[in-house]
Design an enzyme around this catalytic site. Sequence first.
Site, mmCIF file in Angstrom:
data_model
loop_
_atom_site.group_PDB
_atom_site.id
_atom_site.type_symbol
_atom_site.label_atom_id
_atom_site.label_comp_id
_atom_site.label_asym_id
_atom_site.label_seq_id
_atom_site.Cartn_x
_atom_site.Cartn_y
_atom_site.Cartn_z
ATOM 1 N N SER A 1 41.829 77.534 20.594
ATOM 2 C CA SER A 1 43.143 78.192 20.488
ATOM 3 C C SER A 1 43.815 78.306 21.848
ATOM 4 C CB SER A 1 42.978 79.582 19.870
ATOM 5 O OG SER A 1 42.184 80.391 20.712
ATOM 6 N N SER B 1 28.692 77.053 29.897
ATOM 7 C CA SER B 1 28.004 78.239 30.415
ATOM 8 C C SER B 1 28.910 78.902 31.463
ATOM 9 C CB SER B 1 26.650 77.798 30.987
ATOM 10 O OG SER B 1 26.005 78.864 31.627
ATOM 11 N N TYR C 1 26.746 89.825 30.553
ATOM 12 C CA TYR C 1 27.423 88.527 30.371
ATOM 13 C C TYR C 1 26.565 87.406 30.965
ATOM 14 C CZ TYR C 1 30.797 84.740 30.988
ATOM 15 O OH TYR C 1 31.423 83.521 30.969
ATOM 16 N N LYS D 1 24.725 83.934 29.272
ATOM 17 C CA LYS D 1 24.969 82.551 29.713
ATOM 18 C C LYS D 1 23.715 81.926 30.334
ATOM 19 C CE LYS D 1 29.382 81.971 28.685
ATOM 20 N NZ LYS D 1 29.852 80.938 27.756
#
Length: 251
Positions: free
Chosen positions: A10, A126, A140, A144
């Site tokens: 998007s 990543s 976070y 990753k």
Amino acid sequence: MQTVLITGCSTGFGREIAVRFLAEGWRVVATMRDPSANTLPESEQLRVLPLDITEAASIQNAVAEAGAVDVLVNNAGIGWLNAVEGTSMDVVRRIFETNTFGVIAAMQAVLPGMRERRSGVIVNVSSSVTLKPLPLLSVYRASKAAVNALTEAAALELAPFGIRVAAVLPGAAPSTRFGTNARAQIAANGGFHQAYADFTQQTLARMQDAANGPVTTSEDVAEAVFQAATDPNTPRLLPAGADAVAWFEGR
Ligand SMILES: NC(=O)c1ccc[n+]([C@@H]2O[C@H](COP(=O)([O-])OP(=O)(O)OC[C@H]3O[C@@H](n4cnc5c(N)ncnc54)[C@H](OP(=O)(O)O)[C@@H]3O)[C@@H](O)[C@H]2O)c1
């Protein structure tokens, strides 16, 4: 004509990755949670399909609709910046559901077809924050770092079937909606933990400084993803963007 399926098209990197593959003459299955948000230019090579990476049925439907997928790009992801104790378990789960479990679920959906055809490439987006520990990025970064670990080991188990797996590690890209979305999520989930106010100020100031230096663009990421998809000599972990390359070399 080769087919690439990309998640999170998007906006941001995902949209630019789709533009790059279209320009290279690929058939592009651009997926997004809400296809009415699509801003990609119309093209006969383009198919836009709904896909929420946290919904197993949504992934299965998109992969079934897509037909044979030569390359899967796991790009969809969400950011977060807060202390471990400032991150509710609901938020932790949402981050891992999106950034980590979603990657595994999408791989599981395309792998039977790739294994049957004995060819395919999976590129996982990543982050360069996996290269260097920074306060407040713990959760976070963990989501990753798991993607890096998954990529490196899956590459070994899938090589005998002619399937390659690589991870692209982008640096900081202020041009996408990533930071704005993360800040909105932090505000909606109680804000920064007050006990870590010093780290919060330092980290936000460092990010502001970094935004004035060399940063990563969506084009850098699209270039690295295209390289990973098409060049069999691509390393399993590939930095994207000047800042990410500098971190990678200084690691
Ligand atoms: N920007 C950076 O500084 C940076 C640096 C390193 C790595 N990354 C990584 O790069 C990837 C793309 O980030 P970006 O910078 O392009 O951010 P972005 O502009 O916020 O785009 C993120 C994309 O992921 C989609 N997404 C979020 N949750 C989803 C879900 N449950 N299912 C399907 N799609 C979902 C979003 O769709 P909606 O429009 O539906 O929300 C959007 O299309 C992420 O994996 C991110 O972690 C970003």
